[in-house]
Design a protein around this motif. Structure first.
Motif, PDB file in Angstrom:
ATOM      1  N   VAL A  81      -2.896   5.880 -13.498  1.00  8.80           N
ATOM      2  CA  VAL A  81      -1.587   6.493 -13.263  1.00  8.80           C
ATOM      3  C   VAL A  81      -1.570   7.195 -11.907  1.00  8.80           C
ATOM      4  CG1 VAL A  81      -0.026   8.327 -14.048  1.00  8.80           C
ATOM      5  CG2 VAL A  81      -1.005   6.728 -15.702  1.00  8.80           C
ATOM      6  N   LYS A  82      -2.636   7.908 -11.582  1.00  7.20           N
ATOM      7  CA  LYS A  82      -2.716   8.616 -10.302  1.00  7.20           C
ATOM      8  C   LYS A  82      -2.593   7.641  -9.138  1.00  7.20           C
ATOM      9  CE  LYS A  82      -6.685   9.714  -8.695  1.00  7.20           C
ATOM     10  NZ  LYS A  82      -8.013  10.303  -8.465  1.00  7.20           N
ATOM     11  N   TRP A  83      -3.382   6.569  -9.164  1.00  5.27           N
ATOM     12  CA  TRP A  83      -3.353   5.618  -8.055  1.00  5.27           C
ATOM     13  C   TRP A  83      -2.054   4.828  -8.017  1.00  5.27           C
ATOM     14  CZ3 TRP A  83      -5.938   6.330  -3.960  1.00  5.27           C
ATOM     15  CH2 TRP A  83      -7.163   6.989  -4.010  1.00  5.27           C
ATOM     16  N   SER A  84      -1.456   4.566  -9.169  1.00  3.85           N
ATOM     17  CA  SER A  84      -0.157   3.891  -9.198  1.00  3.85           C
ATOM     18  C   SER A  84       0.905   4.751  -8.527  1.00  3.85           C
ATOM     19  CB  SER A  84       0.260   3.587 -10.635  1.00  3.85           C
ATOM     20  OG  SER A  84      -0.629   2.680 -11.223  1.00  3.85           O
ATOM     21  N   CYS A  85       0.901   6.041  -8.823  1.00  4.20           N
ATOM     22  CA  CYS A  85       1.871   6.951  -8.199  1.00  4.20           C
ATOM     23  C   CYS A  85       1.658   7.020  -6.700  1.00  4.20           C
ATOM     24  CB  CYS A  85       1.758   8.345  -8.814  1.00  4.20           C
ATOM     25  SG  CYS A  85       2.395   8.442 -10.486  1.00  4.20           S
ATOM     26  N   ILE A  86       0.408   7.073  -6.265  1.00 10.70           N
ATOM     27  CA  ILE A  86       0.118   7.124  -4.831  1.00 10.70           C
ATOM     28  C   ILE A  86       0.634   5.868  -4.136  1.00 10.70           C
ATOM     29  CG2 ILE A  86      -1.757   7.059  -3.142  1.00 10.70           C
ATOM     30  CD1 ILE A  86      -3.286   8.974  -5.041  1.00 10.70           C
ATOM     31  N   VAL A  87       0.402   4.707  -4.731  1.00 10.30           N
ATOM     32  CA  VAL A  87       0.853   3.445  -4.135  1.00 10.30           C
ATOM     33  C   VAL A  87       2.376   3.379  -4.103  1.00 10.30           C
ATOM     34  CG1 VAL A  87       0.926   0.941  -4.486  1.00 10.30           C
ATOM     35  CG2 VAL A  87      -1.241   2.169  -4.670  1.00 10.30           C
ATOM     36  N   ILE A  88       3.028   3.783  -5.177  1.00  8.16           N
ATOM     37  CA  ILE A  88       4.494   3.755  -5.220  1.00  8.16           C
ATOM     38  C   ILE A  88       5.084   4.684  -4.167  1.00  8.16           C
ATOM     39  CG2 ILE A  88       6.487   4.400  -6.636  1.00  8.16           C
ATOM     40  CD1 ILE A  88       4.857   3.317  -9.060  1.00  8.16           C
ATOM     41  N   ILE A  89       4.531   5.886  -4.039  1.00  5.96           N
ATOM     42  CA  ILE A  89       5.025   6.823  -3.031  1.00  5.96           C
ATOM     43  C   ILE A  89       4.803   6.272  -1.628  1.00  5.96           C
ATOM     44  CG2 ILE A  89       4.607   9.103  -2.008  1.00  5.96           C
ATOM     45  CD1 ILE A  89       4.141  10.098  -4.910  1.00  5.96           C
ATOM     46  N   ALA A  90       3.653   5.656  -1.389  1.00  7.90           N
ATOM     47  CA  ALA A  90       3.375   5.064  -0.076  1.00  7.90           C
ATOM     48  C   ALA A  90       4.370   3.950   0.238  1.00  7.90           C
ATOM     49  CB  ALA A  90       1.946   4.533  -0.032  1.00  7.90           C
ATOM     50  N   ILE A  91       4.689   3.121  -0.747  1.00  4.77           N
ATOM     51  CA  ILE A  91       5.669   2.051  -0.542  1.00  4.77           C
ATOM     52  C   ILE A  91       7.044   2.633  -0.222  1.00  4.77           C
ATOM     53  CG2 ILE A  91       6.947   0.212  -1.719  1.00  4.77           C
ATOM     54  CD1 ILE A  91       4.295  -0.459  -3.168  1.00  4.77           C
ATOM     55  N   LEU A  92       7.436   3.673  -0.951  1.00  2.21           N
ATOM     56  CA  LEU A  92       8.738   4.297  -0.698  1.00  2.21           C
ATOM     57  C   LEU A  92       8.800   4.919   0.695  1.00  2.21           C
ATOM     58  CD1 LEU A  92       9.460   5.928  -4.161  1.00  2.21           C
ATOM     59  CD2 LEU A  92      10.592   3.951  -3.150  1.00  2.21           C
ATOM     60  N   VAL A  93       7.720   5.566   1.121  1.00  2.00           N
ATOM     61  CA  VAL A  93       7.681   6.142   2.469  1.00  2.00           C
ATOM     62  C   VAL A  93       7.760   5.048   3.506  1.00  2.00           C
ATOM     63  CG1 VAL A  93       6.192   7.369   4.100  1.00  2.00           C
ATOM     64  CG2 VAL A  93       6.482   8.256   1.779  1.00  2.00           C
ATOM     65  N   PHE A  94       7.008   3.965   3.300  1.00  2.00           N
ATOM     66  CA  PHE A  94       7.043   2.827   4.212  1.00  2.00           C
ATOM     67  C   PHE A  94       8.455   2.259   4.312  1.00  2.00           C
ATOM     68  CE2 PHE A  94       6.656  -1.762   5.009  1.00  2.00           C
ATOM     69  CZ  PHE A  94       5.935  -1.739   6.186  1.00  2.00           C
ATOM     70  N   MET A  95       9.118   2.108   3.170  1.00  2.00           N
ATOM     71  CA  MET A  95      10.479   1.569   3.168  1.00  2.00           C
ATOM     72  C   MET A  95      11.448   2.515   3.861  1.00  2.00           C
ATOM     73  SD  MET A  95      10.577  -0.005  -0.694  1.00  2.00           S
ATOM     74  CE  MET A  95      12.334  -0.253  -0.693  1.00  2.00           C
ATOM     75  N   ALA A  96      11.266   3.828   3.687  1.00  6.12           N
ATOM     76  CA  ALA A  96      12.158   4.796   4.319  1.00  6.12           C
ATOM     77  C   ALA A  96      11.970   4.807   5.834  1.00  6.12           C
ATOM     78  CB  ALA A  96      11.899   6.193   3.756  1.00  6.12           C
ATOM     79  N   ILE A  97      10.752   4.615   6.296  1.00  3.08           N
ATOM     80  CA  ILE A  97      10.485   4.639   7.733  1.00  3.08           C
ATOM     81  C   ILE A  97      11.035   3.390   8.411  1.00  3.08           C
ATOM     82  CG2 ILE A  97       8.638   4.497   9.462  1.00  3.08           C
ATOM     83  CD1 ILE A  97       6.993   6.336   7.635  1.00  3.08           C
TER      84      ILE A  97
END
Length: 44
Positions: free
Chosen positions: A25-41
């Motif tokens: 769950v921890k690593w899934s959340c980290i990956v999802i947040i990273a994807i969202l940040v990448f998409m926002a940038i």
């Protein structure tokens, strides 16, 4: 049936499974947040 004694169950397997689940769950959340940040940038 065997008589149940409170507190006699070995929970080491349950604890290992829970630790693995929490790690997933921890690593899934980290990956999802990273994807969202990448998409926002890089969004147009």
């Amino acid at each position: 049936m065997a008589k149940h004694e409170h507190g006699s169950m070995d929970t080491s397997t349950h604890e290992k499974t829970f630790d693995s689940f929490m790690n997933f769950v921890k690593w899934s959340c980290i990956v999802i947040i990273a994807i969202l940040v990448f998409m926002a940038i890089f969004a147009r």
